[in-house]
Design an enzyme around this catalytic site. Structure first.
Site, PDB file in Angstrom:
ATOM      1  N   TYR A 135       4.516  -7.770  -2.597  1.00 21.01           N
ATOM      2  CA  TYR A 135       5.915  -8.207  -2.529  1.00 21.01           C
ATOM      3  C   TYR A 135       6.058  -9.690  -2.904  1.00 21.01           C
ATOM      4  CZ  TYR A 135       8.496  -4.319  -0.405  1.00 21.01           C
ATOM      5  OH  TYR A 135       9.156  -3.146  -0.162  1.00 21.01           O
ATOM      6  N   LYS A 190      -5.940   1.301   1.424  1.00 19.65           N
ATOM      7  CA  LYS A 190      -6.381   2.037   0.239  1.00 19.65           C
ATOM      8  C   LYS A 190      -7.714   1.414  -0.174  1.00 19.65           C
ATOM      9  CE  LYS A 190      -5.686   5.182  -2.965  1.00 19.65           C
ATOM     10  NZ  LYS A 190      -5.667   6.638  -2.672  1.00 19.65           N
ATOM     11  N   ASP A 222      -2.601   7.599   1.282  1.00 19.74           N
ATOM     12  CA  ASP A 222      -2.148   8.921   0.824  1.00 19.74           C
ATOM     13  C   ASP A 222      -2.334   9.955   1.933  1.00 19.74           C
ATOM     14  OD1 ASP A 222      -4.892   8.527   0.509  1.00 19.74           O
ATOM     15  OD2 ASP A 222      -5.046   9.659  -1.363  1.00 19.74           O
ATOM     16  N   ASP A 246       6.488  -0.272   3.791  1.00 19.12           N
ATOM     17  CA  ASP A 246       7.840   0.022   3.307  1.00 19.12           C
ATOM     18  C   ASP A 246       8.004   1.524   3.137  1.00 19.12           C
ATOM     19  OD1 ASP A 246      10.427  -0.440   2.153  1.00 19.12           O
ATOM     20  OD2 ASP A 246       9.527  -0.112   0.171  1.00 19.12           O
ATOM     21  N   ASP A 250       9.921   4.556   5.937  1.00 19.77           N
ATOM     22  CA  ASP A 250      11.023   5.456   5.580  1.00 19.77           C
ATOM     23  C   ASP A 250      10.637   6.907   5.863  1.00 19.77           C
ATOM     24  OD1 ASP A 250      12.659   3.391   4.648  1.00 19.77           O
ATOM     25  OD2 ASP A 250      13.274   4.515   2.861  1.00 19.77           O
TER      26      ASP A 250
HETATM   27  C1  IPM Z   1      13.134  -2.462   3.788  1.00 15.02           C
HETATM   28  C2  IPM Z   1      13.835  -2.469   2.458  1.00 15.02           C
HETATM   29  C3  IPM Z   1      13.514  -3.782   1.745  1.00 15.02           C
HETATM   30  C4  IPM Z   1      12.017  -3.802   1.510  1.00 15.02           C
HETATM   31  C5  IPM Z   1      14.295  -4.046   0.448  1.00 15.02           C
HETATM   32  C6  IPM Z   1      15.789  -3.978   0.674  1.00 15.02           C
HETATM   33  C7  IPM Z   1      13.920  -5.348  -0.190  1.00 15.02           C
HETATM   34  O1  IPM Z   1      13.478  -1.356   1.708  1.00 15.02           O
HETATM   35  O2  IPM Z   1      13.416  -3.358   4.614  1.00 15.02           O
HETATM   36  O3  IPM Z   1      12.308  -1.584   4.013  1.00 15.02           O
HETATM   37  O4  IPM Z   1      11.528  -3.270   0.511  1.00 15.02           O
HETATM   38  O5  IPM Z   1      11.315  -4.363   2.343  1.00 15.02           O
HETATM   39 MG    MG Z   2      12.266   0.033   2.739  1.00 12.86          MG
END
Ligand code: IPM
Ligand code: MG
Length: 355
Positions: A135, A190, A222, A246, A250
């Site tokens: 990042y 990884k 993975d 990240d 999710d």
């Molecule tokens: C998160 C989001 C952010 C990230 C974006 C909006 C930059 O997806 O907080 O997970 O990738 O960290």
């Molecule tokens: Mg995110």
């Protein structure tokens, strides 16, 4: 207790408004100041993270953040896109430790796309390193390739990197968090392919020697992605780098039924923190009054706990949220037959009432 309130874009304003009502209902001496961030800040000041907003955030004990982003900004130069605001806040405030709990509330087992028996009682904590990795790694950019498969062709590149102290400090955070839970940490990497993550594994293993009471295991990313949908309850604390975190956070969020329920905390070394829902700005439903404010309200609870030292107030909010769920109140994202569909405003009001 100084709180910088940064609602941002899309549903950000709607959900943060409800969290602010909940905070006000606690009757604690907060000083709250609001500022623009993200696309709305770009429109007003030509930058997604204006100087004044950054200053406000730096001087506050905690930042309550909504969400940033909208498709209409996707064509802007990268430094001007709304996402740069959150990345800039993380970097400037040194918010390296991101806590993303994934808890499945018993009333919502039916809302998950997984079978109820797989996720009933789920309670895992993802700890994502937030200020390093690909990042932020330099160099990055576009250039003409001088080697590789197509010398002479245009190419783009980013740099994945982690320093020893960066890995050490997030490992300490994970082991200490595990001590307050079931004393198990899974470090996700990884290492079979990436030098950065072989180093990650080595350093995490070294740090673990200082925590003989905590059990550590390592898993490739993975496989972790697969295990999260196969047997998520086998995890307790999961620690990983910025990019993998990240993605996995999710995935973990969806296990619980709705990403609209999940809070997050991003802390620096002095426990100053930024608190935001794990979901984004959802421009498709912005302004419709249907967004779920609970992730933001629960983020406010985390703020009280971690940065403002108000554990009792944090628990009051969490209990109130459980109560409104038990009453059968549901925003559209968690609605199912036999429950009562409510708006963003009604959900916020119900939490205030439960308080
Ligand atoms: C998160 C989001 C952010 C990230 C974006 C909006 C930059 O997806 O907080 O997970 O990738 O960290
Ligand atoms: Mg995110």
């Amino acid at each position: 207790m100084k709180i910088a309130v940064l609602p941002g874009d899309g549903i950000g304003t709607e959900i943060v408004a409800e969290a602010v009502k909940v905070l006000n209902a606690l009757d604690l001496p907060f000083e709250m100041e609001t500022a623009l961030v993200g696309g709305v800040a770009y429109e007003a000041y030509g930058h997604p993270l204006p100087e004044a907003t950054l200053k406000l955030a730096k001087e506050a004990d905690a930042v309550l953040f909504g969400a940033v982003g909208d498709w209409k900004y996707d064509t802007l130069d990268r430094p001007l896109r709304p996402e740069q605001a959150i990345l800039g806040l993380r970097k400037n405030l040194g918010l390296f430790a991101n806590f993303r709990p994934a808890i499945c509330y018993k009333q919502l087992v039916g809302a998950s796309s997984l079978k109820p028996e797989l996720i009933a009682g789920l309670d895992i904590l993802i700890i994502r390193e937030l200020t390093g990795d690909i990042y932020f790694g330099q160099p990055r950019g576009r250039r003409v390739a001088t080697d590789g498969h197509f010398p002479g062709a245009q190419e783009a590149f980013d740099t994945m990197r982690y320093s020893r102290p960066e890995i050490e400090r997030i490992a300490h955070v994970a082991f200490q968090a595990a001590r307050k839970r079931s004393k198990r940490v899974t470090s996700v990497d990884k290492a079979n392919v990436l030098e950065t993550f072989q180093f990650w594994r080595d350093v995490v293993t070294e740090v673990s020697l200082q925590y003989p009471d905590v059990e550590l295991d390592h898993m490739y990313v993975d496989n972790a992605a697969m295990q999260l949908v196969r047997a998520p309850k086998k995890f307790d604390v999961l620690v990983t780098g910025n990019l993998f975190g990240d993605i996995l956070s999710d995935e973990a969020a969806m296990l619980t039924g709705s990403i609209g329920m999940l809070p997050s905390a991003s802390l620096n070394a002095s426990n100053q923190g930024l608190y935001e829902p794990s979901h984004g700005s959802a421009p498709d439903i912005a302004g419709k009054g249907i967004a779920n404010p609970l992730a933001t309200i629960l983020s406010a609870a985390m703020m009280l706990r971690f940065s403002l030292n108000q554990e009792a107030a944090a628990q009051r909010i969490e209990t109130a949220v459980k109560q409104v769920l038990a009453q059968g109140l549901r925003t559209a994202d968690i609605f199912s037959e036999g429950t009562t569909r409510v708006s963003t405003l009604e959900m916020g009001a119900a939490v205030v009432k439960a308080l």
